[in-house]
Design a protein around this motif. Structure first.
Motif, mmCIF file in Angstrom:
data_model
loop_
_atom_site.group_PDB
_atom_site.id
_atom_site.type_symbol
_atom_site.label_atom_id
_atom_site.label_comp_id
_atom_site.label_asym_id
_atom_site.label_seq_id
_atom_site.Cartn_x
_atom_site.Cartn_y
_atom_site.Cartn_z
ATOM 1 N N ILE A 184 1.941 7.072 6.398
ATOM 2 C CA ILE A 184 2.792 6.159 5.623
ATOM 3 C C ILE A 184 3.925 5.642 6.503
ATOM 4 N N ALA A 185 4.522 6.549 7.290
ATOM 5 C CA ALA A 185 5.588 6.142 8.216
ATOM 6 C C ALA A 185 5.059 5.145 9.244
ATOM 7 N N PHE A 186 3.825 5.360 9.698
ATOM 8 C CA PHE A 186 3.225 4.446 10.680
ATOM 9 C C PHE A 186 3.017 3.058 10.064
ATOM 10 N N PHE A 187 2.523 3.013 8.830
ATOM 11 C CA PHE A 187 2.342 1.720 8.161
ATOM 12 C C PHE A 187 3.687 1.050 7.886
ATOM 13 N N PHE A 188 4.697 1.870 7.623
ATOM 14 C CA PHE A 188 6.043 1.319 7.441
ATOM 15 C C PHE A 188 6.526 0.678 8.741
ATOM 16 N N LEU A 189 6.210 1.313 9.846
ATOM 17 C CA LEU A 189 6.556 0.749 11.154
ATOM 18 C C LEU A 189 5.870 -0.603 11.347
ATOM 19 N N LEU A 190 4.609 -0.695 10.939
ATOM 20 C CA LEU A 190 3.892 -1.976 11.006
ATOM 21 C C LEU A 190 4.559 -3.023 10.118
ATOM 22 N N ALA A 191 4.974 -2.596 8.910
ATOM 23 C CA ALA A 191 5.617 -3.529 7.982
ATOM 24 C C ALA A 191 6.932 -4.053 8.554
ATOM 25 N N ILE A 192 7.690 -3.175 9.215
ATOM 26 C CA ILE A 192 8.966 -3.590 9.810
ATOM 27 C C ILE A 192 8.743 -4.589 10.938
ATOM 28 N N VAL A 193 7.825 -4.248 11.860
ATOM 29 C CA VAL A 193 7.571 -5.112 13.021
ATOM 30 C C VAL A 193 7.007 -6.453 12.591
ATOM 31 N N ILE B 146 0.826 -1.204 0.000
ATOM 32 C CA ILE B 146 0.000 0.000 0.000
ATOM 33 C C ILE B 146 0.865 1.261 0.000
ATOM 34 N N ILE B 147 1.922 1.261 0.750
ATOM 35 C CA ILE B 147 2.715 2.479 0.937
ATOM 36 C C ILE B 147 3.976 2.522 0.086
ATOM 37 N N SER B 148 4.231 1.486 -0.709
ATOM 38 C CA SER B 148 5.556 1.304 -1.330
ATOM 39 C C SER B 148 6.037 2.497 -2.149
ATOM 40 N N ALA B 149 5.230 2.965 -3.109
ATOM 41 C CA ALA B 149 5.682 4.049 -3.978
ATOM 42 C C ALA B 149 5.899 5.336 -3.188
ATOM 43 N N ALA B 150 4.934 5.655 -2.310
ATOM 44 C CA ALA B 150 5.062 6.861 -1.500
ATOM 45 C C ALA B 150 6.271 6.763 -0.564
ATOM 46 N N LEU B 151 6.495 5.574 -0.037
ATOM 47 C CA LEU B 151 7.623 5.378 0.879
ATOM 48 C C LEU B 151 8.950 5.521 0.140
ATOM 49 N N PHE C 184 4.301 0.811 -13.855
ATOM 50 C CA PHE C 184 4.043 2.182 -13.401
ATOM 51 C C PHE C 184 4.824 2.470 -12.124
ATOM 52 N N TYR C 185 4.819 1.525 -11.219
ATOM 53 C CA TYR C 185 5.530 1.707 -9.951
ATOM 54 C C TYR C 185 7.024 1.938 -10.191
ATOM 55 N N MET C 186 7.643 1.113 -11.016
ATOM 56 C CA MET C 186 9.076 1.259 -11.294
ATOM 57 C C MET C 186 9.368 2.563 -12.021
#
Length: 515
Positions: A153-162, A19-24, A394-396
């Motif tokens: 986005i940073a919060f979801f990234f934190l979820l992805a890391i954990v 969900i957050i990949s491109a923005a991240l 598109f993402y790349m």
């Protein structure tokens, strides 16, 4: 871990990451360049940097400069942030608290003040490409909601890391040493994703946590508002005492004493103390205050935050916070900010942060490519496979084209003459965002991730190697001259781009076209 819990965390890791990949990717890529935004601004202007002179601020002269510009300071609170590499001090003024103040005096405003020649300029008189990239890394260009978007986005990234850590915990050490370059593509991406993810894990966790705090702090203040029964002023003053305000009493009839004497007293009291923010509150009032918030030098203490407040008219200290004994609440926020911005280790730390940020960009891309490869199977309906492929192209395109357009924008920023400073922001916005869109559309329609990656590296490398050449041709700031004159900031930007370009060419030599 049970199978059900494993599947829950695995899908949480995958979905939150996708969900957050491109923005991240944009946040980390732009954040990497934002680390040297001040050096980029100095490079663009081409003026010699002399911080020894710039940091020797004459606050009396600064106030007189504002007054000479027909600014009525009476009743205002003034916030000043000492200059960085740009050698300009930020000066922010609140509206006047005097009841009889004119409409003009009630309007808050802010300026830049050059502390070498004390010339006053509007904040956006010179808009740097470094400033554009810095603001893009928390989506400031999106009005109102940009910074909140970056925070979530940073919060979801934190979820992805954990969740990723929980899923891979048992194999995290063994898989770190595994790399199988001759197997199928999904396995290669998985090995690279795991190894680089582990290397950058502490950095990524730190940035996810600090970014969530910094970008979502406004929501925390809303919650505090309820905790303090709606007394928002009290809440802010306890959490951020440097923002404490004082009610206006009356205009003084006495001459305002020299503000520089308070600076000298502070230096004598705390020799290793450096001002981070300076405030003048209730200027020209009987209860006028001069406040210095600052830090001990990094080699003395990492979190040595202190404050001293003087009553200007009585020449007394009304509040003092010894930097050797910092309080808990402010230290937490200070630690978060210092870790996030990496402003305590000089250029060496910024280079380390940059490398780790680019590693994180690769981890993000590899995670998405793993997801795409896993869904390019014969049992998946053709319609879904085409959609997934189009999404991947598109993402790349969005991510990889950031590199060449950043290099191109650097060249354009240097080429814009100072006579067009008023149009500078519009020109840079047009070049950067329209160019980024055109690159994205071109690579998306090519539908080939190999071509997207290859030509992004080629263009980025070629335009990047031109950065020091264009700098020398336009401003005469050739690298050997900057080295002889000890102009570290300008020289660093040139060397920085040469290094990035050479790495790009090295990657190109190692790239192999997929079969």
């Amino acid at each position: 871990m049970g199978k059900r819990n494993y599947n829950v965390f695995f899908h949480l890791h995958t979905i939150s990451g996708i969900i957050i990949s491109a923005a991240l990717f944009i946040i980390f890529f732009c954040g990497a360049f934002a680390l040297i935004k001040d050096e980029i601004t100095a490079w663009e202007k081409g003026d010699n940097v002399n911080m020894e002179v710039a940091l020797d601020i004459d606050y009396d002269r600064a106030m007189q400069t504002l007054i000479n510009d027909s600014i009525n300071l009476t009743g205002r609170d003034i916030r000043m942030i000492p200059p960085d590499v740009k050698q300009e001090m930020f000066v922010g003024l609140t509206g006047s608290k005097v009841e009889s103040a004119s409409e003009k005096d009630l309007i808050p405003t802010y300026f830049n003040l050059n502390t070498r020649n004390y010339a006053l300029s509007q904040y956006y008189d010179f808009y740097s490409i470094g400033e554009l990239i810095y603001r893009l890394h928390f989506f400031h260009q999106i009005p109102t909601y940009g910074i909140l978007t970056a925070g979530f986005i940073a919060f979801f990234f934190l979820l992805a890391i954990v969740s990723g850590l929980i899923v891979h915990w048992k194999k995290i050490v063994s898989n770190f040493y595994v790399f199988r370059p001759k197997t199928k593509l999904k396995t290669i991406w998985t090995d690279a994703h795991t190894a680089l993810g582990v290397i950058g894990l502490p950095f990524q966790f730190m940035f996810a946590l600090t970014s969530s705090f910094l970008c979502l702090s406004s929501l925390i203040l809303i919650l505090l508002n309820f905790a303090y029964d709606g007394h928002q002023k009290q809440a802010i003053e306890e959490i951020r005492p440097m923002q404490k305000t004082y009610a206006w009493e009356a205009e003084t009839n006495n001459k305002i004493p020299s503000l520089n004497t308070f600076v000298e007293r502070t230096k004598a009291k705390w020799p290793d103390f450096e001002a981070a923010q300076v405030y003048v509150k209730n200027y020209g009032g009987t209860n006028m205050k001069f406040q210095i918030d600052g830090l001990l030098k990094p080699n003395k203490a990492f979190l040595g935050h202190g404050r001293i407040v003087y009553d200007v008219m009585t020449n007394t200290i009304t509040e003092e916070k010894n930097p050797e004994n910092p309080g808990y609440i402010e230290i937490v926020e200070l630690a978060i900010r210092r870790l996030h911005f990496g402003d305590f280790g000089g250029l060496y730390l910024k280079v380390i942060y940059f490398v780790l940020a680019i590693i994180t960009c690769f981890v993000i891309i590899s995670g998405v490519l793993i997801w795409l490869e896993a869904r390019d199977k014969k049992h998946i309906p053709e319609k879904k496979r085409k959609f997934n492929s189009a999404l991947g192209y598109f993402y790349m395109a969005v991510c990889m084209s950031l590199y060449p357009i950043t290099a191109i924008s650097m060249l354009v920023a240097k080429y814009i003459p100072r006579s067009l400073d008023a149009e500078r922001q519009s020109i840079l916005y047009a070049v950067f965002f329209i160019g980024w869109l055109l690159f994205t559309l071109f690579f998306s329609f090519r539908k080939n991730n190999y071509i997207t990656t290859k030509y992004s590296l080629i263009l980025g490398g070629l335009f990047g190697i031109l950065v020091p050449i264009i700098n020398g041709l336009i401003s005469g700031n050739w690298m050997w001259k900057m080295y002889q004159q000890d102009q570290t900031a300008i020289l660093f930007v040139d060397l920085f781009w040469i290094g990035i370009s050479l790495i790009s060419f090295g990657i190109l030599l190692r790239m192999k076209k997929p079969v």
